[in-house]
Design a protein around this motif. Structure first.
Motif, PDB file in Angstrom:
ATOM      1  N   SER A   1      11.060  64.215  66.680  1.00 14.19           N
ATOM      2  CA  SER A   1       9.979  64.912  66.115  1.00 14.19           C
ATOM      3  C   SER A   1       8.877  65.241  67.232  1.00 14.19           C
ATOM      4  CB  SER A   1       9.104  63.835  65.149  1.00 14.19           C
ATOM      5  OG  SER A   1       8.740  62.684  65.541  1.00 14.19           O
ATOM      6  N   THR A   2       8.754  64.223  68.297  1.00 13.66           N
ATOM      7  CA  THR A   2       7.929  64.443  69.456  1.00 13.66           C
ATOM      8  C   THR A   2       8.484  65.844  70.314  1.00 13.66           C
ATOM      9  OG1 THR A   2       7.131  62.250  69.854  1.00 13.66           O
ATOM     10  CG2 THR A   2       6.818  63.479  71.813  1.00 13.66           C
ATOM     11  N   VAL A   3       9.654  65.791  70.585  1.00  9.49           N
ATOM     12  CA  VAL A   3      10.257  66.741  71.077  1.00  9.49           C
ATOM     13  C   VAL A   3      10.078  68.107  70.343  1.00  9.49           C
ATOM     14  CG1 VAL A   3      12.596  67.796  71.721  1.00  9.49           C
ATOM     15  CG2 VAL A   3      12.242  65.595  72.452  1.00  9.49           C
ATOM     16  N   ARG A   4      10.410  68.151  69.234  1.00  7.71           N
ATOM     17  CA  ARG A   4      10.043  69.550  68.310  1.00  7.71           C
ATOM     18  C   ARG A   4       8.559  69.681  68.368  1.00  7.71           C
ATOM     19  NH1 ARG A   4      14.323  67.065  65.046  1.00  7.71           N
ATOM     20  NH2 ARG A   4      12.435  65.918  63.745  1.00  7.71           N
ATOM     21  N   ASP A   5       7.727  68.739  68.248  1.00  3.80           N
ATOM     22  CA  ASP A   5       6.262  69.078  68.361  1.00  3.80           C
ATOM     23  C   ASP A   5       5.997  69.752  69.766  1.00  3.80           C
ATOM     24  OD1 ASP A   5       6.145  68.199  65.756  1.00  3.80           O
ATOM     25  OD2 ASP A   5       5.216  66.085  66.203  1.00  3.80           O
ATOM     26  N   VAL A   6       6.446  69.167  70.806  1.00  2.00           N
ATOM     27  CA  VAL A   6       5.950  69.848  72.136  1.00  2.00           C
ATOM     28  C   VAL A   6       6.446  71.008  72.335  1.00  2.00           C
ATOM     29  CG1 VAL A   6       6.309  69.485  74.633  1.00  2.00           C
ATOM     30  CG2 VAL A   6       5.693  67.304  73.216  1.00  2.00           C
ATOM     31  N   GLU A   7       7.853  71.326  71.917  1.00  2.00           N
ATOM     32  CA  GLU A   7       8.484  72.657  71.986  1.00  2.00           C
ATOM     33  C   GLU A   7       7.606  73.498  71.063  1.00  2.00           C
ATOM     34  OE1 GLU A   7      13.167  71.968  72.431  1.00  2.00           O
ATOM     35  OE2 GLU A   7      12.471  71.820  70.707  1.00  2.00           O
ATOM     36  N   ALA A   8       7.134  73.331  69.974  1.00  2.00           N
ATOM     37  CA  ALA A   8       6.439  74.315  69.260  1.00  2.00           C
ATOM     38  C   ALA A   8       4.993  74.438  70.025  1.00  2.00           C
ATOM     39  CB  ALA A   8       6.218  73.706  67.668  1.00  2.00           C
ATOM     40  N   ALA A   9       4.370  73.537  70.429  1.00  2.00           N
ATOM     41  CA  ALA A   9       3.145  73.594  71.052  1.00  2.00           C
ATOM     42  C   ALA A   9       2.955  74.373  72.259  1.00  2.00           C
ATOM     43  CB  ALA A   9       2.611  72.193  71.215  1.00  2.00           C
ATOM     44  N   THR A  10       4.291  74.483  73.137  1.00  2.00           N
ATOM     45  CA  THR A  10       4.333  75.046  74.379  1.00  2.00           C
ATOM     46  C   THR A  10       5.043  76.078  74.622  1.00  2.00           C
ATOM     47  OG1 THR A  10       5.995  73.517  75.051  1.00  2.00           O
ATOM     48  CG2 THR A  10       3.584  72.934  75.297  1.00  2.00           C
ATOM     49  N   GLY A  11       6.125  76.354  73.548  1.00  2.00           N
ATOM     50  CA  GLY A  11       7.046  77.436  73.648  1.00  2.00           C
ATOM     51  C   GLY A  11       8.147  77.085  74.922  1.00  2.00           C
ATOM     52  N   VAL A  12       8.052  75.872  75.315  1.00  2.00           N
ATOM     53  CA  VAL A  12       9.104  75.514  76.247  1.00  2.00           C
ATOM     54  C   VAL A  12      10.202  74.669  75.611  1.00  2.00           C
ATOM     55  CG1 VAL A  12       9.222  73.982  78.507  1.00  2.00           C
ATOM     56  CG2 VAL A  12       7.462  75.561  78.178  1.00  2.00           C
ATOM     57  N   GLU A  13      11.485  74.851  76.047  1.00  2.00           N
ATOM     58  CA  GLU A  13      12.409  73.970  75.503  1.00  2.00           C
ATOM     59  C   GLU A  13      12.831  72.691  76.077  1.00  2.00           C
ATOM     60  OE1 GLU A  13      16.115  75.960  75.659  1.00  2.00           O
ATOM     61  OE2 GLU A  13      16.507  75.778  77.838  1.00  2.00           O
ATOM     62  N   LEU A  14      12.786  71.607  75.394  1.00  2.00           N
ATOM     63  CA  LEU A  14      13.012  70.418  76.130  1.00  2.00           C
ATOM     64  C   LEU A  14      14.487  69.836  75.817  1.00  2.00           C
ATOM     65  CD1 LEU A  14       9.862  70.163  75.831  1.00  2.00           C
ATOM     66  CD2 LEU A  14       9.950  67.718  75.131  1.00  2.00           C
ATOM     67  N   ALA A  15      15.117  69.888  77.079  1.00  2.00           N
ATOM     68  CA  ALA A  15      16.565  69.705  77.105  1.00  2.00           C
ATOM     69  C   ALA A  15      16.942  68.191  77.401  1.00  2.00           C
ATOM     70  CB  ALA A  15      17.180  70.613  78.140  1.00  2.00           C
ATOM     71  N   VAL A  16      17.696  67.442  76.217  1.00  2.00           N
ATOM     72  CA  VAL A  16      17.645  66.083  76.310  1.00  2.00           C
ATOM     73  C   VAL A  16      18.956  65.997  77.235  1.00  2.00           C
ATOM     74  CG1 VAL A  16      18.185  63.897  75.324  1.00  2.00           C
ATOM     75  CG2 VAL A  16      16.689  65.845  74.301  1.00  2.00           C
ATOM     76  N   GLU A  17      18.886  65.196  78.517  1.00  2.00           N
ATOM     77  CA  GLU A  17      19.935  64.958  79.398  1.00  2.00           C
ATOM     78  C   GLU A  17      20.897  63.706  78.762  1.00  2.00           C
ATOM     79  OE1 GLU A  17      20.362  64.345  84.180  1.00  2.00           O
ATOM     80  OE2 GLU A  17      18.298  64.312  83.453  1.00  2.00           O
ATOM     81  N   ASN A  18      22.131  63.874  79.145  1.00  2.00           N
ATOM     82  CA  ASN A  18      23.038  62.802  78.863  1.00  2.00           C
ATOM     83  C   ASN A  18      22.903  61.734  79.977  1.00  2.00           C
ATOM     84  OD1 ASN A  18      24.013  64.828  80.697  1.00  2.00           O
ATOM     85  ND2 ASN A  18      25.923  63.405  80.889  1.00  2.00           N
ATOM     86  N   MET A  19      22.767  60.410  79.387  1.00  2.00           N
ATOM     87  CA  MET A  19      22.668  59.348  80.225  1.00  2.00           C
ATOM     88  C   MET A  19      23.995  58.475  80.195  1.00  2.00           C
ATOM     89  SD  MET A  19      20.105  59.939  81.812  1.00  2.00           S
ATOM     90  CE  MET A  19      19.780  58.506  82.715  1.00  2.00           C
ATOM     91  N   PHE A  20      23.769  57.114  80.104  1.00  2.00           N
ATOM     92  CA  PHE A  20      24.935  56.615  80.337  1.00  2.00           C
ATOM     93  C   PHE A  20      24.839  54.930  79.813  1.00  2.00           C
ATOM     94  CE2 PHE A  20      23.286  57.149  84.634  1.00  2.00           C
ATOM     95  CZ  PHE A  20      22.824  55.882  85.087  1.00  2.00           C
ATOM     96  N   PRO A  21      25.688  54.163  79.341  1.00  2.00           N
ATOM     97  CA  PRO A  21      25.438  52.697  79.311  1.00  2.00           C
ATOM     98  C   PRO A  21      25.359  52.119  80.373  1.00  2.00           C
ATOM     99  CG  PRO A  21      27.793  53.219  78.551  1.00  2.00           C
ATOM    100  CD  PRO A  21      27.079  54.405  79.301  1.00  2.00           C
TER     101      PRO A  21
END
Length: 285
Positions: free
Chosen positions: A114-134
């Motif tokens: 929800s934070t990612v969506r809120d920040v995207e809506a507030a700024t017009g910038v996409e937040l691309a979640v990066e793949n990580m690892f165990p």
């Protein structure tokens, strides 16, 4: 059109202006700024000065994640994302690269999507979640990220693919790219040795073509499907950080690899025929 850029992490800990200089001398189209403890990575005015001096735009911003950037943009994780996106918007960059939260960041992990969506809506910038690892310690393997280290399982509209991270996770990068589908909006170009025991290998960030990931195949797939994101080099250069000639050689090899494999081959099918599992819900854009 695919844009080929270089991350400032390639020459860290050299100053920010050096990163722009190296990117220009190596032949990249632009720069991804990783926010660190260095003030220049967070100062829009200084970044614009480097943009003007070297004629290269800021393509993306990487939110602060390194231990040396613990206090960059404050300590609140939501504030870090918001200020990273505001910086990107001010510089005309359309993407912020975001790591999933650690499991012990309970509140941030709970509210992450929800934070990612809120920040995207507030700024017009996409937040691309990066793949990580165990992470593996001896026989013990644990996923230290929440909701997951795998963005396929995270309810976000955009994702970043990092080849080295996929290698440590024991994940074939082409399978990951196909599983992400249209959600794949950003690529960290590097290579790694595919782990047979996920979490057990070092995060190598090799020059592409020096590991075992199908980097050329992924780039060829993106080029043939009309993908319009950014491919940003993120290769380790710490051992050669003060050998500028060696660093330039690594960067030039990386950009040459990218340009060679991002040229569409019209004689090939538009997409690989590899079967892809569907391990979780994939939200529509």
């Amino acid at each position: 059109m695919i844009t080929v850029g270089m991350s400032t992490s390639c020459v860290f800990p050299l100053p920010i202006d050096d990163a722009f200089r190296f990117a220009r001398l190596s032949g990249f189209d632009g720069v991804e700024v990783m926010v660190t403890a260095e003030r220049g990575t967070r100062d829009a005015r200084r970044l614009r000065d480097s943009v003007a001096r070297w004629g290269l735009p800021v393509l993306s911003v990487h939110s602060p994640v390194l231990p040396v950037a613990h206090f960059a943009f404050g300590r609140d994780q939501r504030e870090k994302l918001l200020r990273s996106a505001e910086l990107a918007a001010e510089l005309g960059a359309r993407t912020v690269v975001v790591h999933p939260p650690f499991r012990w960041q309970h509140r941030f992990a709970r509210d992450f999507t929800s934070t990612v969506r809120d920040v995207e809506a507030a700024t017009g910038v996409e937040l691309a979640v990066e793949n990580m690892f165990p992470v593996r310690v001896g026989p013990i393997r644990a996923d230290v990220y929440a909701p997951s280290h795998d963005p396929v399982l995270i309810d976000s509209a955009a994702a970043t693919l990092d080849f080295s991270h996929a290698a440590v996770a024991g994940r074939d990068a082409l399978d990951l790219a196909l599983a992400l589908g249209s959600r794949l909006r950003h690529v960290h170009l590097c290579d790694g040795t595919l782990s047979t025991r996920p979490g057990g290998l070092h995060d190598e960030h090799l020059v592409p073509g020096h590991g075992s990931q199908p980097v050329a195949e992924v780039l060829g797939h993106l080029a043939s499907t009309g993908w319009d994101g950014a491919v940003v080099a993120e290769v380790h250069g710490s051992r050669a950080a003060h050998d500028r000639s060696a660093t330039l050689d690594r960067l030039r090899e990386t950009v040459a690899f990218a340009r060679r494999h991002l040229t569409p081959d019209r004689s090939m099918p538009s997409a690989p025929t590899r079967a892809v599992p569907s391990p979780g819900r994939r939200p529509a854009r």
